[in-house]
Design a protein around this motif. Structure first.
Motif, PDB file in Angstrom:
ATOM      1  N   GLY A 171      32.063   5.894  38.963  1.00  0.00           N
ATOM      2  CA  GLY A 171      31.817   4.842  37.988  1.00  0.00           C
ATOM      3  C   GLY A 171      30.451   4.981  37.335  1.00  0.00           C
ATOM      4  N   ALA A 172      29.895   3.847  36.942  1.00  0.00           N
ATOM      5  CA  ALA A 172      28.659   3.842  36.168  1.00  0.00           C
ATOM      6  C   ALA A 172      27.478   4.364  36.976  1.00  0.00           C
ATOM      7  N   TYR A 173      26.515   4.911  36.258  1.00  0.00           N
ATOM      8  CA  TYR A 173      25.269   5.369  36.855  1.00  0.00           C
ATOM      9  C   TYR A 173      24.129   4.647  36.146  1.00  0.00           C
ATOM     10  N   PRO A 174      23.082   4.218  36.861  1.00  0.00           N
ATOM     11  CA  PRO A 174      22.908   4.272  38.317  1.00  0.00           C
ATOM     12  C   PRO A 174      23.654   3.133  39.003  1.00  0.00           C
ATOM     13  N   PRO A 175      23.766   3.186  40.330  1.00  0.00           N
ATOM     14  CA  PRO A 175      24.410   2.085  41.037  1.00  0.00           C
ATOM     15  C   PRO A 175      23.623   0.796  40.838  1.00  0.00           C
ATOM     16  N   PRO A 176      24.307  -0.335  40.746  1.00  0.00           N
ATOM     17  CA  PRO A 176      23.603  -1.605  40.489  1.00  0.00           C
ATOM     18  C   PRO A 176      22.678  -1.981  41.638  1.00  0.00           C
ATOM     19  N   ARG A 177      21.548  -2.598  41.279  1.00  0.00           N
ATOM     20  CA  ARG A 177      20.602  -3.080  42.283  1.00  0.00           C
ATOM     21  C   ARG A 177      20.307  -4.553  42.031  1.00  0.00           C
ATOM     22  N   LYS A 178      20.159  -5.263  43.117  1.00  0.00           N
ATOM     23  CA  LYS A 178      19.900  -6.692  43.005  1.00  0.00           C
ATOM     24  C   LYS A 178      18.391  -6.935  42.906  1.00  0.00           C
ATOM     25  N   VAL A 179      17.979  -7.505  41.770  1.00  0.00           N
ATOM     26  CA  VAL A 179      16.592  -7.912  41.589  1.00  0.00           C
ATOM     27  C   VAL A 179      16.599  -9.326  41.055  1.00  0.00           C
ATOM     28  N   THR A 180      15.947 -10.242  41.755  1.00  0.00           N
ATOM     29  CA  THR A 180      15.909 -11.638  41.333  1.00  0.00           C
ATOM     30  C   THR A 180      14.938 -11.778  40.179  1.00  0.00           C
ATOM     31  N   LYS A 181      15.421 -12.310  39.071  1.00  0.00           N
ATOM     32  CA  LYS A 181      14.563 -12.486  37.903  1.00  0.00           C
ATOM     33  C   LYS A 181      13.882 -13.843  37.934  1.00  0.00           C
ATOM     34  N   ALA A 187      27.519  10.394  44.099  1.00  0.00           N
ATOM     35  CA  ALA A 187      28.405   9.235  44.090  1.00  0.00           C
ATOM     36  C   ALA A 187      29.003   8.974  42.717  1.00  0.00           C
ATOM     37  N   CYS A 188      28.288   9.346  41.651  1.00  0.00           N
ATOM     38  CA  CYS A 188      28.805   9.064  40.310  1.00  0.00           C
ATOM     39  C   CYS A 188      29.923  10.018  39.913  1.00  0.00           C
ATOM     40  N   GLY A 189      30.063  11.144  40.617  1.00  0.00           N
ATOM     41  CA  GLY A 189      31.166  12.065  40.362  1.00  0.00           C
ATOM     42  C   GLY A 189      30.998  12.968  39.171  1.00  0.00           C
ATOM     43  N   ARG A 190      29.806  13.008  38.580  1.00  0.00           N
ATOM     44  CA  ARG A 190      29.602  13.834  37.384  1.00  0.00           C
ATOM     45  C   ARG A 190      28.609  14.966  37.604  1.00  0.00           C
ATOM     46  N   VAL A 191      28.189  15.152  38.852  1.00  0.00           N
ATOM     47  CA  VAL A 191      27.204  16.190  39.157  1.00  0.00           C
ATOM     48  C   VAL A 191      27.712  17.052  40.311  1.00  0.00           C
ATOM     49  N   ARG A 192      27.659  18.368  40.118  1.00  0.00           N
ATOM     50  CA  ARG A 192      27.857  19.314  41.207  1.00  0.00           C
ATOM     51  C   ARG A 192      26.543  20.036  41.423  1.00  0.00           C
ATOM     52  N   PHE A 193      26.246  20.399  42.655  1.00  0.00           N
ATOM     53  CA  PHE A 193      24.978  21.063  42.903  1.00  0.00           C
ATOM     54  C   PHE A 193      25.155  22.198  43.889  1.00  0.00           C
ATOM     55  N   PHE A 194      24.324  23.232  43.688  1.00  0.00           N
ATOM     56  CA  PHE A 194      24.339  24.418  44.526  1.00  0.00           C
ATOM     57  C   PHE A 194      22.893  24.720  44.927  1.00  0.00           C
ATOM     58  N   PHE A 195      22.595  24.547  46.223  1.00  0.00           N
ATOM     59  CA  PHE A 195      21.257  24.849  46.719  1.00  0.00           C
ATOM     60  C   PHE A 195      21.263  26.204  47.423  1.00  0.00           C
ATOM     61  N   GLY A 196      20.101  26.825  47.468  1.00  0.00           N
ATOM     62  CA  GLY A 196      20.030  28.195  47.965  1.00  0.00           C
ATOM     63  C   GLY A 196      20.667  29.164  46.998  1.00  0.00           C
ATOM     64  N   ALA A 197      20.774  28.768  45.742  1.00  0.00           N
ATOM     65  CA  ALA A 197      21.445  29.581  44.717  1.00  0.00           C
ATOM     66  C   ALA A 197      20.419  30.144  43.730  1.00  0.00           C
TER      67      ALA A 197
END
Length: 615
Positions: A575-585, A165-175
């Motif tokens: 966009g930014a990594y990691p995706p934002p998560r909601k945690v109540t402080k 989702a961040c658009g900065r990683v490509r991956f190849f499995f079985g490689a």
């Protein structure tokens, strides 16, 4: 050519057209109907341009470029990428793995395996794995929350989705990673590498740095037997144990191995209703086991940590240290009054599981298994007979501690154009170790400074025993100390990392509590320093060295530390990594933190005024 196209083989078609006049083709064509033969032979007189030469196998079909080429999508590689993306907002990564999905050795793990350690500090920093949460969504340190293999594999699929989702990683499995360009020099800004994809396509990848994992975890299902086994013997990897139990074919189960895998196999047999009299357990060496409820007492409170340190500091020898931990109930041996176990690799079990394991009476303690014949087992100190059709051998053996300790003396983490992952910076914690290495890479520019922050065991100092346990703890303390000294933000990163067992981003943990444990009655801050001084001062009579890492925690003379420039604007469609998560402080935690910071600023000022007044 028509026949070749009908078979959807353009490659063969081009060859058929160009060589239609050869005797070989003519002989082959005669096997078909006369009409087709006549048609093909008529092509002799047709003027056809010769086809272009066929590309050789694995010709480079595509060229790619990235900042980091990472080989391996197991725990180490995934944790490293996760922290890199978080700390370096512009870094690009290509990830390859020979497996068809992320997870490393978990892809091949036996179906009834669970984590040794609590789920709350396993995996990657950006995504929680633990199921036990508080009302705010924070993970709770629950020593009974142990993820299964399938849960871990699904978890890493979600991590991979974040990467994508961040658009900065490509991956190849079985490689497969094939080679580095031999003409590439270490002083160039980029190196060239070749990988072969699952479909057989060869890719050239240019990268600033190649990231490899030196520890090669090989579980029984990934290899052939470690010993000669007769063809008539029923010999299975531990993965096949559930199927063997369900078949009801066997009267005796011989479990080979006394580590965590062997424990799991014996427990699986007992839990599935196999009577202990039908289980024979081959134990080549006696092993210390860590008792989960005691080691993580009160969900690993600071008091529990102080008990650990007390055993290290009070002991005069490494054996005294292990016996001290055993006396406190943290460690246990299978046979309570048995010989002193020389091996400790960190296997962790419940107290109830230990009671269940002790019901097995048929223990074979005659050294390693050397071979399995048609009707005999040959061990180092004896031979045993068995009945072939009704006996099954369960392979739980390991070779060189799964590769975790197989690091040469001159092992270096950071090299020009290369990062070598593997040795532990945090004891028994590969998730956090990889996060630390990625943080160091993302924060500092100079490789000499980066390597000076990494204290780990290698070469002759790696051993799965009491001395190695002391050395690994000593190395961890020095790594943490060096990071805290070199840059102020390092402590913030360490304490906020969820893969850190002492993370503050966990329910019930807070900065005020940490400071109270460090500087209050427990004096945890002094215990670590005492252990470092004990090792370096020869405080253990059976350890006459500093594990090859006795250098100071700070480089001398102290160099100018050049930090990597942080770009707050993320690159990529996600966009930014990691995706934002909601945690109540919690408001109470926020107020306490502000109060502690206020005190931290006020106390030095008051101390200064008191000194001036006394003067």
């Amino acid at each position: 050519a028509i026949l070749a196209n009908a078979c959807d083989a353009p490659f063969f078609a081009s060859r058929a057209i160009s060589h239609a006049t050869t005797p070989l083709l003519i002989n082959a064509v005669k096997r078909f109907s006369n009409s087709v033969t006549t048609y093909l032979l008529s092509l002799e007189n047709v003027s056809i341009d010769p086809p272009p030469p066929l590309p050789p196998l694995q010709t480079i079909m595509e060229k790619l470029r990235c900042d980091y080429l990472v080989i391996g999508a197991g725990t180490t590689g995934m944790s490293w990428i996760d922290t890199l993306l978080t700390e370096n907002s512009t870094a690009t990564v290509i990830l390859i793995d020979r497996n068809l999905r992320p997870g490393g050795h978990w892809v091949h793990a036996y179906p009834f395996v669970r984590l040794h350690q609590p789920s709350c500090f396993y995996g990657v920093n950006s995504l929680p794995l633990g199921k036990t949460r508080d009302s705010r969504g924070l993970e709770i340190f629950d020593c009974k929350d142990l993820a299964t293999a399938s849960e871990i594999l699904n978890y890493y699929e979600r991590v991979l989705d974040q990467f994508k989702a961040c658009g900065r990683v490509r991956f190849f499995f079985g490689a497969e990673y094939k080679q580095e360009d031999p003409e590439a020099k270490n002083d160039v800004s980029e190196t060239s590498h070749t990988i072969v994809t699952h479909g057989g396509e060869a890719l050239e990848i240019r990268c600033s740095k190649l990231v490899t994992v030196a520890s090669k975890v090989i579980v029984p299902s990934m290899r052939k037997p470690l010993i000669p086994v007769h063809d008539d013997a029923q010999f299975i990897p531990v993965n096949d144990l559930p199927e063997a139990i369900a078949s009801n074919k066997y009267h005796k189960y011989v479990v080979l191995g006394a580590g965590k895998t062997g424990i799991d196999a014996v427990l699986e047999l007992l839990k599935k209703g196999v009577d202990q009299s039908h289980i024979q357990w081959v134990i080549s060496r006696d092993v210390f086991y860590m008792i989960r409820e005691v080691a993580f007492k009160d969900n690993f409170s600071y008091e529990a940590g102080a008990i650990f340190f007390a055993s290290f500091i009070e002991a005069k020898t490494s054996k005294d240290m292990m016996l001290g931990l055993e006396k406190r109930g943290i460690l246990a041996r299978l046979i309570p009054d048995g010989p002193y176990p020389e091996v400790f690799k960190g296997p962790t079990i419940d107290a109830a599981e230990l009671v269940l394991l002790r019901t097995v009476r048929a223990l074979v303690r005659s050294g390693r298994v050397l071979s399995i014949g048609a009707d005999k087992i040959t061990l180092e100190r004896e031979q045993l007979s068995y009945s072939s059709p009704e006996t099954v051998f369960v392979d739980c053996m390991v070779d060189t501690f799964y590769g975790y300790l197989d690091f040469k003396q001159d092992f270096t983490t950071f090299e020009p154009n290369r990062i070598n992952l593997g040795p532990l910076l945090s004891i028994f914690n590969y998730s956090y170790t990889s996060a630390l290495v990625a943080y160091i890479e993302s924060t500092f520019l100079d490789d000499e400074i980066k390597n000076s922050l990494c204290f780990f065991l290698s070469g002759k100092y790696t051993s799965p025993d009491a001395v190695g346990y002391i050395g690994a703890t000593y190395a961890q303390l020095k790594t943490y100390g060096a990071l805290g000294k070199v840059h102020s933000s390092s402590s913030k990163f360490m304490l906020s990392s969820r893969t850190n067992i002492d993370s503050l981003n966990r329910s019930g943990r807070s900065l005020p509590k940490l400071l109270w444990a460090a500087y209050g009655p427990l004096q945890l801050s002094k215990m670590g320093a005492k252990l470092i001084r004990k090792v370096e001062g020869g405080g253990y009579s059976d350890i006459d060295h500093t594990f090859g890492i006795g250098r100071p925690m700070e480089m001398r003379p102290k160099p100018k530390v050049v930090l990597r420039k942080k770009d707050k604007k993320a690159r990529g469609p996600g966009g930014a990594y990691p995706p934002p998560r909601k945690v109540t402080k919690s408001g109470w935690t926020r107020c306490c933190t502000i109060f502690v910071i206020f005190l931290a600023l006020l106390v030095p000022l008051l101390s200064r005024r008191v000194q001036l007044f006394r003067g």
